[in-house]
Design a protein around this motif. Structure first.
Motif, PDB file in Angstrom:
ATOM      1  N   ILE A 129       0.901  -1.175  -0.077  1.00 52.62           N
ATOM      2  CA  ILE A 129       0.061  -0.171   0.032  1.00 52.62           C
ATOM      3  C   ILE A 129       0.956   1.158   0.049  1.00 52.62           C
ATOM      4  CG2 ILE A 129      -1.820  -1.380   1.181  1.00 52.62           C
ATOM      5  CD1 ILE A 129      -1.353   0.259   3.714  1.00 52.62           C
ATOM      6  N   GLY A 130       0.558   2.289  -0.780  1.00 53.33           N
ATOM      7  CA  GLY A 130       1.338   3.434  -0.913  1.00 53.33           C
ATOM      8  C   GLY A 130       1.969   3.401  -2.386  1.00 53.33           C
ATOM      9  N   ASP A 131       3.010   4.380  -2.517  1.00 56.49           N
ATOM     10  CA  ASP A 131       3.398   4.591  -3.708  1.00 56.49           C
ATOM     11  C   ASP A 131       4.810   4.300  -3.887  1.00 56.49           C
ATOM     12  OD1 ASP A 131       3.963   6.152  -6.031  1.00 56.49           O
ATOM     13  OD2 ASP A 131       3.906   8.140  -5.316  1.00 56.49           O
ATOM     14  N   MET A 132       4.887   3.112  -4.678  1.00 58.20           N
ATOM     15  CA  MET A 132       6.325   2.733  -4.968  1.00 58.20           C
ATOM     16  C   MET A 132       7.323   3.451  -5.631  1.00 58.20           C
ATOM     17  SD  MET A 132       5.947  -1.346  -5.188  1.00 58.20           S
ATOM     18  CE  MET A 132       5.471  -1.547  -6.635  1.00 58.20           C
ATOM     19  N   GLU A 133       7.009   4.592  -6.000  1.00 56.35           N
ATOM     20  CA  GLU A 133       7.427   5.258  -7.204  1.00 56.35           C
ATOM     21  C   GLU A 133       9.070   5.551  -6.719  1.00 56.35           C
ATOM     22  OE1 GLU A 133       6.700   9.246  -9.286  1.00 56.35           O
ATOM     23  OE2 GLU A 133       4.724   7.984  -9.417  1.00 56.35           O
ATOM     24  N   LYS A 134       9.132   5.922  -5.604  1.00 56.64           N
ATOM     25  CA  LYS A 134      10.382   6.529  -5.081  1.00 56.64           C
ATOM     26  C   LYS A 134      11.539   5.277  -4.761  1.00 56.64           C
ATOM     27  CE  LYS A 134       9.564  11.134  -3.192  1.00 56.64           C
ATOM     28  NZ  LYS A 134       9.844  11.985  -2.209  1.00 56.64           N
ATOM     29  N   LEU A 135      10.979   4.168  -4.705  1.00 52.84           N
ATOM     30  CA  LEU A 135      11.997   3.112  -4.734  1.00 52.84           C
ATOM     31  C   LEU A 135      12.706   2.991  -5.826  1.00 52.84           C
ATOM     32  CD1 LEU A 135       9.946  -0.161  -3.587  1.00 52.84           C
ATOM     33  CD2 LEU A 135      11.179   1.436  -2.144  1.00 52.84           C
ATOM     34  N   PRO A 136      14.177   2.735  -5.800  1.00 54.26           N
ATOM     35  CA  PRO A 136      14.823   2.468  -6.786  1.00 54.26           C
ATOM     36  C   PRO A 136      14.385   1.481  -7.747  1.00 54.26           C
ATOM     37  CG  PRO A 136      16.274   1.843  -4.711  1.00 54.26           C
ATOM     38  CD  PRO A 136      14.790   2.273  -4.601  1.00 54.26           C
ATOM     39  N   SER A 137      14.787   1.281  -9.103  1.00 54.81           N
ATOM     40  CA  SER A 137      13.913   0.530  -9.885  1.00 54.81           C
ATOM     41  C   SER A 137      14.085  -0.971  -9.682  1.00 54.81           C
ATOM     42  CB  SER A 137      14.233   0.851 -11.424  1.00 54.81           C
ATOM     43  OG  SER A 137      15.562   0.753 -11.618  1.00 54.81           O
ATOM     44  N   TYR A 138      15.344  -1.435  -9.371  1.00 53.36           N
ATOM     45  CA  TYR A 138      15.746  -2.770  -8.960  1.00 53.36           C
ATOM     46  C   TYR A 138      14.925  -3.249  -7.614  1.00 53.36           C
ATOM     47  CZ  TYR A 138      18.931  -0.979  -5.349  1.00 53.36           C
ATOM     48  OH  TYR A 138      19.409  -0.283  -4.266  1.00 53.36           O
ATOM     49  N   SER A 139      14.656  -2.409  -6.679  1.00 51.66           N
ATOM     50  CA  SER A 139      13.724  -2.918  -5.580  1.00 51.66           C
ATOM     51  C   SER A 139      12.034  -2.796  -5.901  1.00 51.66           C
ATOM     52  CB  SER A 139      13.937  -1.624  -4.639  1.00 51.66           C
ATOM     53  OG  SER A 139      14.653  -2.037  -3.557  1.00 51.66           O
ATOM     54  N   ARG A 140      11.877  -1.869  -7.051  1.00 55.07           N
ATOM     55  CA  ARG A 140      10.622  -1.772  -7.369  1.00 55.07           C
ATOM     56  C   ARG A 140      10.152  -2.733  -8.051  1.00 55.07           C
ATOM     57  NH1 ARG A 140      10.503   3.698  -9.673  1.00 55.07           N
ATOM     58  NH2 ARG A 140      11.039   2.412 -11.778  1.00 55.07           N
ATOM     59  N   GLU A 141      11.071  -3.404  -8.992  1.00 54.48           N
ATOM     60  CA  GLU A 141      10.752  -4.781  -9.584  1.00 54.48           C
ATOM     61  C   GLU A 141      10.663  -5.716  -8.812  1.00 54.48           C
ATOM     62  OE1 GLU A 141      13.922  -4.247 -12.642  1.00 54.48           O
ATOM     63  OE2 GLU A 141      12.809  -2.529 -13.579  1.00 54.48           O
ATOM     64  N   ALA A 142      11.733  -6.030  -7.936  1.00 55.95           N
ATOM     65  CA  ALA A 142      11.659  -7.036  -6.985  1.00 55.95           C
ATOM     66  C   ALA A 142      10.306  -7.207  -6.307  1.00 55.95           C
ATOM     67  CB  ALA A 142      12.651  -7.084  -6.210  1.00 55.95           C
ATOM     68  N   VAL A 143       9.862  -5.874  -5.747  1.00 54.88           N
ATOM     69  CA  VAL A 143       8.572  -6.026  -5.112  1.00 54.88           C
ATOM     70  C   VAL A 143       7.310  -6.207  -6.019  1.00 54.88           C
ATOM     71  CG1 VAL A 143       7.078  -4.366  -3.771  1.00 54.88           C
ATOM     72  CG2 VAL A 143       9.426  -4.290  -3.372  1.00 54.88           C
ATOM     73  N   GLN A 144       7.344  -5.553  -7.019  1.00 52.66           N
ATOM     74  CA  GLN A 144       6.339  -6.075  -8.233  1.00 52.66           C
ATOM     75  C   GLN A 144       6.211  -7.409  -8.530  1.00 52.66           C
ATOM     76  OE1 GLN A 144       3.957  -3.570  -8.873  1.00 52.66           O
ATOM     77  NE2 GLN A 144       3.059  -5.693  -9.504  1.00 52.66           N
ATOM     78  N   TYR A 145       7.551  -8.143  -8.637  1.00 52.36           N
ATOM     79  CA  TYR A 145       7.341  -9.558  -8.939  1.00 52.36           C
ATOM     80  C   TYR A 145       7.001 -10.316  -7.844  1.00 52.36           C
ATOM     81  CZ  TYR A 145       9.334 -14.339  -9.496  1.00 52.36           C
ATOM     82  OH  TYR A 145       9.541 -15.656  -9.837  1.00 52.36           O
ATOM     83  N   ALA A 146       7.250  -9.978  -6.602  1.00 48.64           N
ATOM     84  CA  ALA A 146       7.005 -10.665  -5.387  1.00 48.64           C
ATOM     85  C   ALA A 146       5.175 -10.596  -5.389  1.00 48.64           C
ATOM     86  CB  ALA A 146       7.316 -10.164  -3.950  1.00 48.64           C
ATOM     87  N   VAL A 147       4.601  -9.264  -5.611  1.00 50.43           N
ATOM     88  CA  VAL A 147       3.360  -9.125  -5.626  1.00 50.43           C
ATOM     89  C   VAL A 147       2.728 -10.306  -6.552  1.00 50.43           C
ATOM     90  CG1 VAL A 147       1.318  -7.631  -6.002  1.00 50.43           C
ATOM     91  CG2 VAL A 147       3.648  -6.795  -4.666  1.00 50.43           C
ATOM     92  N   ASP A 148       3.143 -10.107  -7.914  1.00 51.76           N
ATOM     93  CA  ASP A 148       2.823 -10.908  -9.030  1.00 51.76           C
ATOM     94  C   ASP A 148       2.661 -12.308  -8.891  1.00 51.76           C
ATOM     95  OD1 ASP A 148       1.895  -8.414 -10.127  1.00 51.76           O
ATOM     96  OD2 ASP A 148       3.960  -8.621 -11.662  1.00 51.76           O
ATOM     97  N   ARG A 149       3.768 -12.468  -8.266  1.00 50.70           N
ATOM     98  CA  ARG A 149       4.299 -13.958  -7.946  1.00 50.70           C
ATOM     99  C   ARG A 149       3.423 -14.722  -6.780  1.00 50.70           C
ATOM    100  NH1 ARG A 149       4.265 -18.514  -7.173  1.00 50.70           N
ATOM    101  NH2 ARG A 149       6.211 -20.003  -7.498  1.00 50.70           N
ATOM    102  N   THR A 150       2.738 -13.816  -5.964  1.00 54.97           N
ATOM    103  CA  THR A 150       2.117 -14.546  -4.698  1.00 54.97           C
ATOM    104  C   THR A 150       0.533 -14.012  -5.041  1.00 54.97           C
ATOM    105  OG1 THR A 150       2.418 -12.501  -3.686  1.00 54.97           O
ATOM    106  CG2 THR A 150       4.124 -14.277  -3.047  1.00 54.97           C
ATOM    107  N   ARG A 151       0.000 -13.508  -5.833  1.00 55.67           N
ATOM    108  CA  ARG A 151      -1.251 -13.033  -6.056  1.00 55.67           C
ATOM    109  C   ARG A 151      -2.408 -14.081  -5.730  1.00 55.67           C
ATOM    110  NH1 ARG A 151      -2.523  -8.377  -8.375  1.00 55.67           N
ATOM    111  NH2 ARG A 151      -0.653  -8.282  -9.314  1.00 55.67           N
ATOM    112  N   ASP A 152      -2.148 -15.182  -5.939  1.00 55.88           N
ATOM    113  CA  ASP A 152      -3.172 -16.297  -5.692  1.00 55.88           C
ATOM    114  C   ASP A 152      -2.910 -16.987  -4.509  1.00 55.88           C
ATOM    115  OD1 ASP A 152      -4.332 -15.410  -8.391  1.00 55.88           O
ATOM    116  OD2 ASP A 152      -2.923 -16.766  -9.552  1.00 55.88           O
ATOM    117  N   ASN A 153      -2.219 -16.689  -3.882  1.00 59.42           N
ATOM    118  CA  ASN A 153      -1.596 -17.345  -2.667  1.00 59.42           C
ATOM    119  C   ASN A 153      -2.809 -17.186  -1.836  1.00 59.42           C
ATOM    120  OD1 ASN A 153       0.460 -18.445  -3.399  1.00 59.42           O
ATOM    121  ND2 ASN A 153       2.030 -17.326  -2.330  1.00 59.42           N
ATOM    122  N   GLY A 154      -3.184 -18.255  -0.933  1.00 62.86           N
ATOM    123  CA  GLY A 154      -4.272 -17.850   0.053  1.00 62.86           C
ATOM    124  C   GLY A 154      -3.958 -17.790   1.438  1.00 62.86           C
ATOM    125  N   GLY A 155      -2.823 -17.895   1.827  1.00 62.95           N
ATOM    126  CA  GLY A 155      -2.523 -17.639   3.275  1.00 62.95           C
ATOM    127  C   GLY A 155      -2.267 -16.323   3.828  1.00 62.95           C
TER     128      GLY A 155
END
Ligand code: V0D
Length: 253
Positions: free
Chosen positions: A117-143
């Motif tokens: 939650i919040g604005d990821m824009e200020k993260l350096p791109s490598y961090s932003r990409e890692a976070v975006q990957y984690a969000v996408d990769r775990t989107r369907d997890n139910g825990g």
């Protein structure tokens, strides 16, 4: 972050007196304060406190899974914190990627769903990409749903919601009559989440610091002087226990 702390195969600090069936908060929000002071007290640089704070996240995620909390929202950084010295900011902005490089596989195997939650824009791109990957990769997890508040400010979130609402009304996507509290909630970063049942703030301060102003309207608050790097399952359980007692005393069902 030299050493990997195992998330789920450690011995447990102590057994809980809690009745696991009743009055476990569904959604816990935590303001993780006191990292810099923790380091200062030890004559260490502030970043050492942030690093230790990452270890605490791991412990508390593990505890939240153990006690079947459904949603854990961690306030890792606020917009006000941008006033800190640049080397400290740079260090902090690397933590999401460092954290995910080490722990994402284990979080995935424990069915954790990561969100921001919040604005990821200020993260350096490598961090932003890692976070975006984690969000996408775990989107369907139910825990456990694990939310990180990154560059989050509640007034900004509300102002943004107001602007989007006015735009949607102007575009006939929403009518004046339809607009109610539930609709407003749908325009916030936390859309679709239950409201926090329990707010924990570590580090001794007793204020909200622009965190989830709308969402905390009915939330129980629990404060501790314990600094975030010293926070552990013991204090987490103290908070759960007090929450349970408040619910029992004041007749929540
Ligand atoms: C510093 C204590 C993990 C609070 C904990 C950029 C201050 C350590 C993350 C993280 C921070 C964020 C997103 C994500 C995975 C991990 C983090 C920040 C600060 C703000 F998907 N620790 N951590 N993010 N600190």
């Amino acid at each position: 972050m030299a050493m990997k702390i195992p998330l789920f195969n450690q011995s447990q600090p102590r057994e809980s007196k809690l009745n696991q069936e009743s009055h476990i908060p569904e959604h816990i929000a935590i303001i993780m304060d006191g990292n810099g002071r923790w380091a200062g007290k030890r004559g260490m640089p502030r970043f050492a406190g942030h690093k230790e704070g990452v270890s605490t996240i791991v412990k508390i995620v593990k505890a939240a899974i153990k006690y079947k909390v459904k949603v854990l929202t961690l306030y890792a950084f606020s917009t006000e914190n941008w006033k800190r010295p640049k080397p400290e900011i740079d260090f902090i902005l690397r933590l999401p990627k460092e954290f995910l490089d080490i722990y994402l596989p284990e979080l995935i195997s424990n069915n954790v769903r990561i969100n921001v939650i919040g604005d990821m824009e200020k993260l350096p791109s490598y961090s932003r990409e890692a976070v975006q990957y984690a969000v996408d990769r775990t989107r369907d997890n139910g825990g456990l749903q694990l939310n990180f508040a990154l560059n989050y400010g509640s007034r900004h979130e509300l102002l943004n919601a107001m602007k989007k609402i006015l735009t949607d009304i102007n575009d006939d996507k929403l009518t004046w009559d339809e607009l109610d509290e539930q609709q407003v909630s749908r325009y916030l970063y936390t859309a679709g989440l239950p409201e926090p049942d329990l707010l924990i703030r570590t580090g001794g301060e007793k204020r909200l610091s622009n965190f989830l102003l709308w969402q905390l309207a009915y939330t129980e608050f629990w404060f501790t002087d314990v600094l975030w790097p010293d926070f552990s399952e013991t204090e987490f359980l103290d908070a759960l226990e007090e929450y349970r007692q408040r619910k029992r005393r004041f007749g929540g069902i």
